[in-house]
Motif scaffolding. Structure first.
Motif, short mmCIF file in Angstrom:
data_model
loop_
_atom_site.label_atom_id
_atom_site.label_comp_id
_atom_site.label_asym_id
_atom_site.label_seq_id
_atom_site.Cartn_x
_atom_site.Cartn_y
_atom_site.Cartn_z
N SER A 174 0.85 -1.20 0.00
CA SER A 174 0.00 0.00 0.00
C SER A 174 0.88 1.25 0.00
O SER A 174 2.07 1.17 0.31
CB SER A 174 -0.88 0.02 1.26
N GLY A 175 0.26 2.36 -0.31
CA GLY A 175 0.96 3.65 -0.22
C GLY A 175 1.80 3.94 -1.46
O GLY A 175 1.91 3.12 -2.38
N ASP A 176 2.41 5.14 -1.42
CA ASP A 176 3.16 5.60 -2.60
C ASP A 176 4.65 5.59 -2.39
O ASP A 176 5.41 5.94 -3.30
CB ASP A 176 2.74 7.05 -2.92
N VAL A 177 5.07 5.29 -1.17
CA VAL A 177 6.51 5.35 -0.93
C VAL A 177 7.03 4.05 -0.35
O VAL A 177 6.30 3.31 0.33
CB VAL A 177 6.89 6.52 0.03
N VAL A 178 8.28 3.80 -0.65
CA VAL A 178 9.01 2.65 -0.11
C VAL A 178 8.84 2.64 1.41
O VAL A 178 8.92 3.71 2.02
CB VAL A 178 10.50 2.81 -0.50
N PRO A 179 8.56 1.57 2.09
CA PRO A 179 8.46 0.18 1.62
C PRO A 179 7.02 -0.28 1.35
O PRO A 179 6.78 -1.48 1.41
CB PRO A 179 9.08 -0.60 2.76
#
Ligand code: NOJ
Length: 526
Positions: free
Chosen positions: A408-413
């Protein structure tokens, strides 16, 4: 031999290959584990899979990420220990998902107590006899006993120092030096494997994927290889390291234990490309299923794909066992990349997902395939696969297909871990590939997989064979025994598909004017 039901569960199951280091991290150390897998089990329920194949979780120094087992009857603390496995098993069973495990009978870790004892013992001692120790060649024994090479590169032999500090015997390792090969002619070895099999089966495991199932038996005189050097896991026909007839006895021993657990299954990793040889592994008193790797090696080319499918069907029918299908696994390039990468590779992987799930017999989905993940180009400095070191930095190895799963989400991790420092770095542009980004998108790869699996479940029978239908060059068209037709356009131009209204069951991409665009597949009901 126990009589099996005509249609055992595994004969049509969808297996999900869960690579535990990369699936989900529950304790924030950047490496996936079983607590993480438990927390993400609903992904598998939504996907609709029948079973999990769990890559090795046994106690291991992780020289080959778990394929170097130091205690075959316990779970490594890195993965959460045996309680975490018990919890995962319980939850999976409640969700109607069976769990199969990897079994690594060809070798142990160099940290296994048996090998530690062997190193501390005399040449010729019983402890050495559990492995394959030999004196070296030449008057001073300074040369390896034969010319065998390790599958990971470099010689397949390593010399040890004896107790008095002098250079001594050599031991065989078909893989890394940290993975000494066992001596299957020593009765202690099969006896110990039987304990291991029963240990996990009694805990509720539904069977095993058997690592290097074509490798445990070696010819007694260990003859030289004709050609020293072969690419990773790709074997020639007459390679003395593999496919020795002595494996028959070993597989019969494994099967006789499994017959006490009639619901359990064995799937052999069999890198053997001669159909008659392959079929031998699947005789009624040996393995239930064999991974057939023709499709894993095929490019997106109609002739290659058809021949891969034909070969797999022929091998399975020789054996009287269901054919197995997979597009990728933790040892090979991901299919999106193998088919050309980018949007084209993705479209082709979507189309091939429909081919995979139309075919009769069990299908194996490698984690991340359902998200359309590509292979990742990783910098040299982060490579961890022993292949990189052993090949003298000429082969990059398999890390690129093992990068953690984005949730999920837009950034690592991407929800994989609470730590951004994941065991292999994740690309910065994977936001659109996360499970969360795909789950409600009707055009996503994840939705395609879910629909295809659900439709497959509703099919009355998958049968054992297919019937090829006449088609343009560049097109594959086959009808399954239950009447489902699958058409794949692997050519460069759109082709007409005579699809009666309302008969399209599922398409991997948009159909235009009753035409099937390139890189697209469709399921049609009859
Ligand atoms: C085959 C496994 O799939 C691979 O990952 C492993 O490195 C070798 N066997 C050695 O166990």
């Amino acid at each position: 031999m126990t009589e099996l039901p005509e249609d055992p569960w595994w004969s049509r199951a969808v297996f999900y290959q869960l690579y535990p280091r990369s699936f989900a991290d529950g304790d924030g150390d950047g490496v996936g584990d079983l607590h993480g897998a438990l927390a993400r089990l609903d992904h598998l329920t939504h996907l609709g899979v029948d079973a999990v194949w769990l890559n090795p979780v046994m106690v291991s120094p992780m020289a080959d990420h778990g394929y170097d087992v130091a205690d075959p009857r316990d779970v490594d603390p890195l993965f959460g220990g045996i309680d975490a496995l018990d919890r995962l098993l319980g939850a999976a069973h409640r969700a109607g998902i069976r769990v199969t495990m990897d079994l690594v009978p060809n070798h142990t870790s160099a940290a296994h107590p048996w090998f530690v004892e062997a190193l501390a013992s005399e040449p010729g001692s019983p402890a050495r006899e559990r492995y394959i120790f030999r004196d070296g060649a030449g008057s001073d024994g300074a040369g390896p006993p034969n010319n065998w090479v390790s599958v990971f590169g470099g010689p397949a032999w390593t010399r040890v120092s004896e107790a008095d500090g002098r250079p001594g015997q050599w031991y065989l390792h078909l893989f890394d030096a940290q993975q000494p090969d066992l001596n299957w002619d020593n009765p202690e070895v099969p006896a110990d494997l039987e304990r291991t099999l029963r240990f996990w089966l009694d805990r509720g495991v539904s069977g095993f994927r058997i690592d290097v199932a074509h490798g445990m038996a070696k010819p007694p005189d260990l003859p030289d290889m004709a050609e020293a050097g072969s690419p990773l896991l790709a074997l020639g026909r007459h390679d003395p390291r593999f496919n020795h007839d002595g494996v028959r006895r070993i597989h019969r021993g494994i099967r006789s234990v499994l017959d006490d657990y009639p619901d359990a299954v064995t799937v052999g990793e069999i890198w053997v490309f001669d159909n008659a040889d392959f079929a031998k592994y699947l005789r009624p008193d040996e393995l239930h299923l064999g991974f057939n790797f023709h499709l894993v090696r095929a490019d997106f080319d109609a002739a290659e794909l058809r021949s891969a499918i034909d070969n797999s069907l022929a091998a399975a029918s020789l054996a009287g066992s269901p054919p197995t299908w997979t597009l990728s696994n933790h040892d090979v390039e991901r299919e999106v990349t193998r088919y050309g990468g980018g949007l084209v590779g993705l479209a082709r992987a979507r189309a091939m997902a429909l081919v995979l799930l139309a075919l009769p017999g069990p299908a194996f989905i490698y984690n991340g395939s359902e998200l359309g993940l590509p292979n990742v180009e990783l910098p040299d400095s982060v490579l961890q696969d022993p292949v990189w070191e052993r090949s003298g930095h000429t082969e990059r190895g398999r890390d690129g297909c093992r990068v953690p799963i984005p949730w999920s989400g837009d950034v690592v991790p991407y929800g994989f871990s609470t730590s951004p420092d994941t065991w292999l770095p994740m690309p910065s542009d994977w936001g659109p590939l996360t499970v969360a980004a795909q789950q409600d998108d009707s055009s996503s790869m994840l939705t395609l997989y879910r629909r295809a699996i659900a439709l497959r479940k509703g099919r009355s029978r998958l049968g054992r064979g297919i019937c090829w239908l006449p088609s343009d060059p560049g097109v594959l068209a086959f009808r399954c025994e239950d009447g489902l037709t699958c058409v794949l356009n692997a050519g460069a131009a759109a082709v007409p598909v005579p699809v009666p209204d309302g008969k399209v069951v599922l398409a991997s991409g948009p159909l235009t004017d009753a035409a099937l665009p390139p890189d697209t597949a469709v399921w049609i009901s009859t």
